[in-house]
Motif scaffolding. Structure first.
Motif, PDB file in Angstrom:
ATOM      1  N   GLY A  36      21.221 -41.149  -5.481  1.00 36.43           N
ATOM      2  CA  GLY A  36      22.251 -40.263  -5.263  1.00 36.43           C
ATOM      3  C   GLY A  36      23.758 -40.811  -5.214  1.00 36.43           C
ATOM      4  O   GLY A  36      24.784 -40.283  -5.601  1.00 36.43           O
ATOM      5  N   ASP A  37      23.775 -42.053  -5.211  1.00 37.51           N
ATOM      6  CA  ASP A  37      25.130 -42.788  -5.016  1.00 37.51           C
ATOM      7  C   ASP A  37      25.525 -42.996  -6.329  1.00 37.51           C
ATOM      8  O   ASP A  37      24.915 -43.181  -7.324  1.00 37.51           O
ATOM      9  N   ARG A  38      27.008 -42.987  -6.654  1.00 36.77           N
ATOM     10  CA  ARG A  38      27.599 -43.387  -7.769  1.00 36.77           C
ATOM     11  C   ARG A  38      27.722 -44.598  -8.042  1.00 36.77           C
ATOM     12  O   ARG A  38      28.519 -45.188  -7.254  1.00 36.77           O
ATOM     13  N   LEU A  39      27.322 -45.279  -9.223  1.00 36.87           N
ATOM     14  CA  LEU A  39      28.012 -46.624  -9.457  1.00 36.87           C
ATOM     15  C   LEU A  39      29.390 -46.711  -9.601  1.00 36.87           C
ATOM     16  O   LEU A  39      30.044 -45.710 -10.096  1.00 36.87           O
ATOM     17  N   PRO A  40      29.984 -47.709  -9.502  1.00 39.00           N
ATOM     18  CA  PRO A  40      31.680 -47.957  -9.978  1.00 39.00           C
ATOM     19  C   PRO A  40      31.763 -47.542 -11.211  1.00 39.00           C
ATOM     20  O   PRO A  40      30.877 -47.759 -12.311  1.00 39.00           O
ATOM     21  N   VAL A  41      32.800 -47.127 -11.682  1.00 41.32           N
ATOM     22  CA  VAL A  41      33.135 -46.659 -12.964  1.00 41.32           C
ATOM     23  C   VAL A  41      33.235 -47.808 -13.857  1.00 41.32           C
ATOM     24  O   VAL A  41      33.331 -48.751 -13.589  1.00 41.32           O
ATOM     25  N   LEU A  95      16.412 -46.189 -13.656  1.00 41.82           N
ATOM     26  CA  LEU A  95      17.230 -46.380 -12.387  1.00 41.82           C
ATOM     27  C   LEU A  95      18.387 -45.597 -12.007  1.00 41.82           C
ATOM     28  O   LEU A  95      18.793 -45.290 -11.089  1.00 41.82           O
ATOM     29  N   ILE A  96      18.894 -45.185 -13.289  1.00 49.55           N
ATOM     30  CA  ILE A  96      20.212 -44.353 -13.171  1.00 49.55           C
ATOM     31  C   ILE A  96      20.251 -43.225 -13.918  1.00 49.55           C
ATOM     32  O   ILE A  96      19.416 -43.341 -15.192  1.00 49.55           O
ATOM     33  N   ALA A  97      21.018 -42.227 -13.802  1.00 43.09           N
ATOM     34  CA  ALA A  97      21.121 -41.241 -14.886  1.00 43.09           C
ATOM     35  C   ALA A  97      22.552 -40.981 -14.968  1.00 43.09           C
ATOM     36  O   ALA A  97      23.297 -41.064 -13.989  1.00 43.09           O
ATOM     37  N   THR A  98      23.144 -40.781 -16.228  1.00 48.97           N
ATOM     38  CA  THR A  98      24.563 -40.820 -16.419  1.00 48.97           C
ATOM     39  C   THR A  98      24.940 -39.105 -16.823  1.00 48.97           C
ATOM     40  O   THR A  98      24.225 -38.674 -17.676  1.00 48.97           O
ATOM     41  N   LEU A  99      25.932 -38.864 -16.112  1.00 54.10           N
ATOM     42  CA  LEU A  99      26.321 -37.185 -16.112  1.00 54.10           C
ATOM     43  C   LEU A  99      27.739 -37.283 -16.836  1.00 54.10           C
ATOM     44  O   LEU A  99      28.605 -38.013 -16.309  1.00 54.10           O
ATOM     45  N   ARG A 100      27.968 -36.263 -17.630  1.00 45.69           N
ATOM     46  CA  ARG A 100      29.491 -36.122 -18.350  1.00 45.69           C
ATOM     47  C   ARG A 100      30.151 -35.362 -17.602  1.00 45.69           C
ATOM     48  O   ARG A 100      29.657 -34.479 -16.441  1.00 45.69           O
ATOM     49  N   GLY A 101      31.333 -35.250 -17.875  1.00 40.90           N
ATOM     50  CA  GLY A 101      32.137 -34.339 -17.033  1.00 40.90           C
ATOM     51  C   GLY A 101      33.143 -35.010 -15.830  1.00 40.90           C
ATOM     52  O   GLY A 101      33.021 -36.070 -15.802  1.00 40.90           O
ATOM     53  N   VAL A 102      34.269 -34.072 -15.216  1.00 40.90           N
ATOM     54  CA  VAL A 102      35.056 -34.681 -14.403  1.00 40.90           C
ATOM     55  C   VAL A 102      34.309 -35.151 -13.378  1.00 40.90           C
ATOM     56  O   VAL A 102      34.850 -36.251 -12.773  1.00 40.90           O
ATOM     57  N   SER A 103      33.349 -34.550 -12.724  1.00 41.68           N
ATOM     58  CA  SER A 103      32.406 -35.118 -11.578  1.00 41.68           C
ATOM     59  C   SER A 103      31.300 -35.939 -11.999  1.00 41.68           C
ATOM     60  O   SER A 103      30.396 -36.182 -11.172  1.00 41.68           O
ATOM     61  N   GLY A 143      29.361 -39.379 -14.122  1.00 43.67           N
ATOM     62  CA  GLY A 143      29.341 -40.822 -13.823  1.00 43.67           C
ATOM     63  C   GLY A 143      27.753 -41.224 -13.783  1.00 43.67           C
ATOM     64  O   GLY A 143      26.953 -40.655 -14.232  1.00 43.67           O
ATOM     65  N   SER A 144      27.661 -42.504 -13.401  1.00 47.42           N
ATOM     66  CA  SER A 144      26.040 -43.060 -13.370  1.00 47.42           C
ATOM     67  C   SER A 144      25.772 -43.020 -11.845  1.00 47.42           C
ATOM     68  O   SER A 144      26.418 -43.707 -11.187  1.00 47.42           O
ATOM     69  N   PHE A 145      24.613 -42.244 -11.723  1.00 45.64           N
ATOM     70  CA  PHE A 145      23.985 -42.121 -10.268  1.00 45.64           C
ATOM     71  C   PHE A 145      22.703 -42.727 -10.336  1.00 45.64           C
ATOM     72  O   PHE A 145      21.839 -42.592 -11.226  1.00 45.64           O
ATOM     73  N   VAL A 146      22.304 -43.527  -9.102  1.00 43.71           N
ATOM     74  CA  VAL A 146      21.012 -43.872  -8.847  1.00 43.71           C
ATOM     75  C   VAL A 146      20.102 -42.691  -8.757  1.00 43.71           C
ATOM     76  O   VAL A 146      20.380 -41.677  -7.881  1.00 43.71           O
ATOM     77  N   VAL A 147      18.909 -42.887  -9.271  1.00 40.92           N
ATOM     78  CA  VAL A 147      18.117 -41.705  -9.236  1.00 40.92           C
ATOM     79  C   VAL A 147      16.750 -42.487  -8.511  1.00 40.92           C
ATOM     80  O   VAL A 147      16.546 -43.411  -8.404  1.00 40.92           O
ATOM     81  N   ALA A 148      16.162 -41.418  -7.703  1.00 42.51           N
ATOM     82  CA  ALA A 148      14.738 -41.759  -7.249  1.00 42.51           C
ATOM     83  C   ALA A 148      13.603 -41.850  -8.279  1.00 42.51           C
ATOM     84  O   ALA A 148      13.495 -40.927  -8.710  1.00 42.51           O
ATOM     85  N   PRO A 149      13.010 -42.966  -8.066  1.00 43.68           N
ATOM     86  CA  PRO A 149      11.701 -42.706  -9.116  1.00 43.68           C
ATOM     87  C   PRO A 149      10.722 -41.638  -8.593  1.00 43.68           C
ATOM     88  O   PRO A 149      10.534 -41.561  -7.436  1.00 43.68           O
TER      89      PRO A 149
END
Length: 231
Positions: free
Chosen positions: A25-30, A57-65, A67-73
């Protein structure tokens, strides 16, 4: 051979994720921050993030909010990866039938004992529904209830990790060494063993359930070995 910069960056980020610095759920640094912090180009950062995404390990979402977020396997992702890896190793003969059966014994024998202690009535009902009669069921239809019985037994242990790790081993043995090649008597032994395991689990007999599961795997060994030698 030198390791590409994007691979080194991905390895560093993966280690930080696995160490708990970044949690699901955490977002990685930009990108600009990662670029400056690691002294690499933004294209290198993007390649590293793509690699982490391919490893789930991560999912990247587009848009204002975004970024690249850590996902639970998800458990099925882990199981699929192990299934593919074990299958490739077995095909290359780097994992033998005996070694796969040893892994099953290490996991499924204690799992049966735990199932005897932790099973619910729903678990027992589902296990009973997975039994089959080899005298009446066509050969090609026996694999699914057989697989289901073992899946349910692992699930009844109350430890989801056991199911995730053990199920791929069972699948490799079934697909590579057993399917369509086991003699009729094999399935009668399977049916008898399954009924004995279920009886011990239903009785809450931890020791008896483990012993029945161990005996079942020993009964399977000679058939797997014979098929392996003939292949």
């Amino acid at each position: 051979m030198s390791i590409p910069a994007y691979h080194r960056l991905a390895t560093s980020l993966r280690e930080r994720i696995l160490a708990g610095e970044f949690r699901p759920g955490d977002r990685l640094p930009v990108e600009p921050e990662l670029s400056a912090g690691y002294g690499v180009s933004r294209s290198t950062v993007r390649e590293a993030l793509r690699l982490l995404a391919s490893q789930n390990l991560i999912a990247t979402l587009r848009g204002v909010s975004g970024g690249s977020f850590v996902v639970a396997p998800r458990p099925e992702q882990i199981g699929d990866y192990l299934h593919t890896s074990f299958n490739l190793l077995a095909a290359d003969t780097r994992i033998t039938v005996d070694q796969l059966l040893e892994i099953r014994a290490l996991l499924e024998v204690p799992a049966a004992g735990l199932a005897a202690l932790r099973r619910s009535q729903d678990d027992l009902d589902e296990l009973r529904a997975a039994l089959f009669d080899p005298a009446t069921l066509p050969l090609e239809e026996m694999h699914e209830p057989n697989k289901r019985f073992h899946t349910l037994l692992l699930r009844s242990s109350g430890n989801p990790v056991l199911e995730v790790v053990a199920q791929p081993v069972f699948q490799v043995l079934d697909e590579r060494f057993l399917r369509e090649r086991a003699p009729d008597r094999f399935w009668h032994e399977v049916d008898r063993d399954h009924r004995e395991i279920l009886a011990r689990v239903e009785a809450g007999d931890e020791k008896g359930a483990s012993e029945a599961a161990g005996a079942h795997l020993e009964h399977l060994r000679s058939t797997y070995q014979a098929i392996d030698r003939a292949s």
